[in-house]
Motif scaffolding. Structure first.
Motif, PDB file in Angstrom:
ATOM      1  N   CYS A  22      39.530 -29.239  23.755  1.00 20.11           N
ATOM      2  CA  CYS A  22      39.704 -29.958  25.023  1.00 20.11           C
ATOM      3  C   CYS A  22      39.570 -29.010  26.207  1.00 20.11           C
ATOM      4  O   CYS A  22      39.854 -27.815  26.090  1.00 20.11           O
ATOM      5  CB  CYS A  22      41.087 -30.603  25.077  1.00 20.11           C
ATOM      6  SG  CYS A  22      41.331 -31.836  23.804  1.00 20.11           S
ATOM      7  N   LEU A  23      39.185 -29.591  27.329  1.00 20.26           N
ATOM      8  CA  LEU A  23      39.114 -28.828  28.568  1.00 20.26           C
ATOM      9  C   LEU A  23      39.898 -29.601  29.618  1.00 20.26           C
ATOM     10  O   LEU A  23      39.595 -30.768  29.892  1.00 20.26           O
ATOM     11  CB  LEU A  23      37.652 -28.667  29.004  1.00 20.26           C
ATOM     12  CG  LEU A  23      37.431 -27.888  30.300  1.00 20.26           C
ATOM     13  CD1 LEU A  23      37.868 -26.431  30.133  1.00 20.26           C
ATOM     14  CD2 LEU A  23      35.977 -27.949  30.731  1.00 20.26           C
ATOM     15  N   THR A  51      40.884 -30.354  33.399  1.00 23.06           N
ATOM     16  CA  THR A  51      40.390 -30.126  34.765  1.00 23.06           C
ATOM     17  C   THR A  51      41.215 -30.968  35.732  1.00 23.06           C
ATOM     18  O   THR A  51      41.807 -31.982  35.347  1.00 23.06           O
ATOM     19  CB  THR A  51      38.904 -30.539  34.941  1.00 23.06           C
ATOM     20  OG1 THR A  51      38.821 -31.974  34.911  1.00 23.06           O
ATOM     21  CG2 THR A  51      38.014 -29.950  33.869  1.00 23.06           C
ATOM     22  N   GLN A 103      36.767 -33.572  27.850  1.00 21.99           N
ATOM     23  CA  GLN A 103      37.334 -33.258  29.170  1.00 21.99           C
ATOM     24  C   GLN A 103      38.498 -34.190  29.472  1.00 21.99           C
ATOM     25  O   GLN A 103      38.351 -35.407  29.424  1.00 21.99           O
ATOM     26  CB  GLN A 103      36.276 -33.383  30.262  1.00 21.99           C
ATOM     27  CG  GLN A 103      36.804 -32.912  31.618  1.00 21.99           C
ATOM     28  CD  GLN A 103      35.812 -33.111  32.753  1.00 21.99           C
ATOM     29  OE1 GLN A 103      34.649 -33.375  32.543  1.00 21.99           O
ATOM     30  NE2 GLN A 103      36.292 -32.975  33.975  1.00 21.99           N
ATOM     31  N   VAL A 143      41.213 -35.064  32.399  1.00 25.04           N
ATOM     32  CA  VAL A 143      41.544 -34.848  33.814  1.00 25.04           C
ATOM     33  C   VAL A 143      43.038 -35.066  34.013  1.00 25.04           C
ATOM     34  O   VAL A 143      43.577 -36.109  33.624  1.00 25.04           O
ATOM     35  CB  VAL A 143      40.744 -35.821  34.716  1.00 25.04           C
ATOM     36  CG1 VAL A 143      41.123 -35.646  36.178  1.00 25.04           C
ATOM     37  CG2 VAL A 143      39.246 -35.617  34.522  1.00 25.04           C
ATOM     38  N   ARG A 197      38.442 -26.356  36.503  1.00 23.11           N
ATOM     39  CA  ARG A 197      39.062 -26.122  35.193  1.00 23.11           C
ATOM     40  C   ARG A 197      40.439 -25.497  35.320  1.00 23.11           C
ATOM     41  O   ARG A 197      40.679 -24.689  36.225  1.00 23.11           O
ATOM     42  CB  ARG A 197      38.191 -25.165  34.375  1.00 23.11           C
ATOM     43  CG  ARG A 197      36.816 -25.703  34.082  1.00 23.11           C
ATOM     44  CD  ARG A 197      35.953 -24.628  33.462  1.00 23.11           C
ATOM     45  NE  ARG A 197      34.741 -25.231  32.903  1.00 23.11           N
ATOM     46  CZ  ARG A 197      34.103 -24.759  31.850  1.00 23.11           C
ATOM     47  NH1 ARG A 197      34.526 -23.691  31.227  1.00 23.11           N
ATOM     48  NH2 ARG A 197      33.006 -25.348  31.415  1.00 23.11           N
ATOM     49  N   ILE A 229      40.656 -39.716  30.447  1.00 26.11           N
ATOM     50  CA  ILE A 229      39.436 -39.335  29.736  1.00 26.11           C
ATOM     51  C   ILE A 229      38.395 -40.374  30.125  1.00 26.11           C
ATOM     52  O   ILE A 229      38.627 -41.583  29.928  1.00 26.11           O
ATOM     53  CB  ILE A 229      39.641 -39.321  28.198  1.00 26.11           C
ATOM     54  CG1 ILE A 229      40.778 -38.352  27.817  1.00 26.11           C
ATOM     55  CG2 ILE A 229      38.350 -38.930  27.485  1.00 26.11           C
ATOM     56  CD1 ILE A 229      41.232 -38.437  26.378  1.00 26.11           C
ATOM     57  N   GLY A 240      37.405 -31.608  39.292  1.00 27.47           N
ATOM     58  CA  GLY A 240      36.566 -30.988  38.275  1.00 27.47           C
ATOM     59  C   GLY A 240      36.812 -29.496  38.082  1.00 27.47           C
ATOM     60  O   GLY A 240      36.093 -28.820  37.346  1.00 27.47           O
ATOM     61  N   SER A 244      38.886 -23.564  27.407  1.00 28.28           N
ATOM     62  CA  SER A 244      39.009 -24.676  26.461  1.00 28.28           C
ATOM     63  C   SER A 244      40.182 -24.411  25.512  1.00 28.28           C
ATOM     64  O   SER A 244      40.481 -23.267  25.182  1.00 28.28           O
ATOM     65  CB  SER A 244      37.733 -24.815  25.642  1.00 28.28           C
ATOM     66  OG  SER A 244      36.656 -25.038  26.513  1.00 28.28           O
TER      67      SER A 244
END
Length: 477
Positions: free
Chosen positions: A17-18, A20, A87, A89, A26, A62, A24, A30
């Motif tokens: 997972c990343l 952010t 990703q 958020v 980061r 997501i 956007g 990851s």
């Protein structure tokens, strides 16, 4: 652990997972996260990575859909592949929570014609309204009775605006004159501001974090001009001329520039020391009739917030307002959205680019009102097509349609915690919508005719509404 893993059908496998933020950016690199992780554990991770001294609440998204279950369950339900980096958020949530309004606590008569605008003061202690009966009225929120009736306008009062320090109320009429009122006494402060030749379409004050106490405001008019006024010299100090047709809306931005929209299909950006045109935004194929700023709520409330803190000096207020503005805006540019008679809206980042960031399509008829949520994460639009639509305030992506009104929706207002949205309609009702569930939270009938104006107080405690039945209604939780 293995037995449990077997029982869970391998839900304990990790997912790359990343994290952010909504812009956007980061948060670290990851991460491999177990599939049995959910929002509570993600909150711990984000608080740790951000090194928050106090634990803050976050929501997680997501692909613009809120994560409310464990990661594994979400992946299975939505058939998401785990081969790519996922990703997630994280979106900061208000620490406080606003109760939805559910009942009418007072119906106050006084105006003798339709109520065209209602506005709470930035500190939520006072309420003003403008009417077709040519008067401005102040209302006592403790006793829920009329406080002052202010006569002076010669025609309908089309717009009113509180200075963000709460010390003044400006009003503009259909004849083009502007008046300033003292909310403490209800008396007119000085002579009218004369200069506009046609009716006033908008009023916006210079933000208090740029100037305290508040001294300047800008007005827009059907005559094609916008004018900056100084309340101490009572003069028009700068005239912003350049639009070839009526100016429909004006906003004084947090970075000190002024935005104007016009029936000439353009939006112009002006600097405010000499009134020079800095930028022109083109993209609409028809009249531009409304503007909203991502920072608007913060600018409107200045230094005031839900805690009710009182400030002893203008400098202290300016400092607090600047801290609040900087925190809300973070490192992101101020965003602007424009609504047009071509049924579309455009999202702009004027400080960075004169080209549209996104075009928001979906409304079937004219867009009446657009408004960013207080945290700038959402954008709501109200239309003659009877719907209210919700969009991502950063990307402009469509999120949901709120359907329930059976007539055009005229105005919308947000709760201070950005979780609830209020709408007023020609169908005589107010409705409260829940942003998270995307459903109707509360239906508020009570007015006998069209509801033209609604406002939710910045402290979240009350809602005011007014309309064709000439009554002002107060609603509570």
């Amino acid at each position: 652990m293995e037995a449990q893993g077997g029982e869970m059908n391998g839900i304990n496998n990790s997912v790359m997972c990343l994290l952010t933020n909504p812009e956007g950016v980061r948060l670290g690199g990851s991460l491999y996260l177990p599939q049995n992780i959910g929002p509570p554990q993600l909150q711990d991770i984000v608080n740790k990575l951000l090194q928050n001294e106090e634990r803050l609440p976050y929501a997680f998204y997501i692909s613009d859909e809120e994560l409310v279950v464990q990661l594994g369950t979400y992946l299975q339900t939505n058939k998401v592949t785990v081969e790519k980096v996922l990703q997630i958020v994280y979106q900061p949530q208000a620490i406080f929570r606003i109760r939805p309004v559910s009942r009418c606590s007072a119906t106050i008569s006084g105006h003798t014609e339709a109520v065209l605008s209602v506005a709470f003061s930035p500190d939520s202690r006072n309420l003003a309204s403008g009417s077709g009966d040519t008067s401005v009225r102040f209302w006592d929120l403790n006793t829920q009775t009329p406080l002052f009736t202010c006569s002076g306008h010669k025609n309908w009062v089309l717009c009113i605006a509180w200075s963000p320090d709460g010390k003044h109320l400006a009003s503009g009429s259909k004849s083009g004159e502007l008046l300033l009122w003292d909310p403490q006494t209800g008396k007119q402060s000085g002579n009218p501001f004369i200069g506009h030749k046609k009716w006033i379409t908008g009023i916006s004050w210079e933000p208090v974090h740029l100037q305290a106490p508040c001294r300047r405001f800008v007005s827009s008019s059907k005559d094609g001009d916008a004018r900056i006024w100084d309340i101490s010299s009572r003069r028009c100090i700068i005239s912003l001329t350049g639009h070839t047709l009526a100016v429909t809306c004006v906003k004084w931005g947090g970075d000190g520039v002024i935005y104007t929209s016009s029936q000439d299909c353009t939006i112009k950006v002006w600097e405010t020391t000499q009134g020079k045109l800095i930028r022109e935004l083109k993209g609409h194929g028809h009249w531009v009739n409304s503007l909203a700023l991502s920072t608007e709520y913060t600018l409107r409330t200045g230094a005031f917030d839900h805690t009710g803190k009182i400030y002893s000096s203008a400098d202290e207020m300016k400092e607090a307002a600047l801290a609040k503005y900087s925190k809300m805006k973070a490192n992101a540019p101020e965003r602007l959205v424009s609504g047009s008679d071509d049924f579309t809206m455009i999202l702009w980042e004027p400080a960075i680019n004169k080209l549209p960031k996104a075009r928001l399509t979906g409304h079937q008829q004219l867009v009446n009102h657009v408004y960013f949520s207080p945290d700038g994460q959402w954008l709501a639009s109200a239309s003659f097509d009877k719907s209210v639509k919700l969009w991502n305030g950063i990307t402009g992506k469509f999120i949901a349609s709120f359907r329930g009104h059976v007539g055009p929706v005229y105005q919308i207002s947000w709760s201070a915690d950005s979780r609830l949205l209020l709408s007023g309609s020609k169908d005589s009702t107010l409705k409260v919508w829940d942003v998270r569930t995307k459903k109707l939270k509360q239906d508020l009938p009570g007015h006998a005719d069209e509801v033209f104006a609604v406002d939710w107080s910045p402290d979240g405690e009350k809602v005011a509404s007014g309309g064709k039945d000439r009554l002002l209604k107060l609603w509570m939780g």
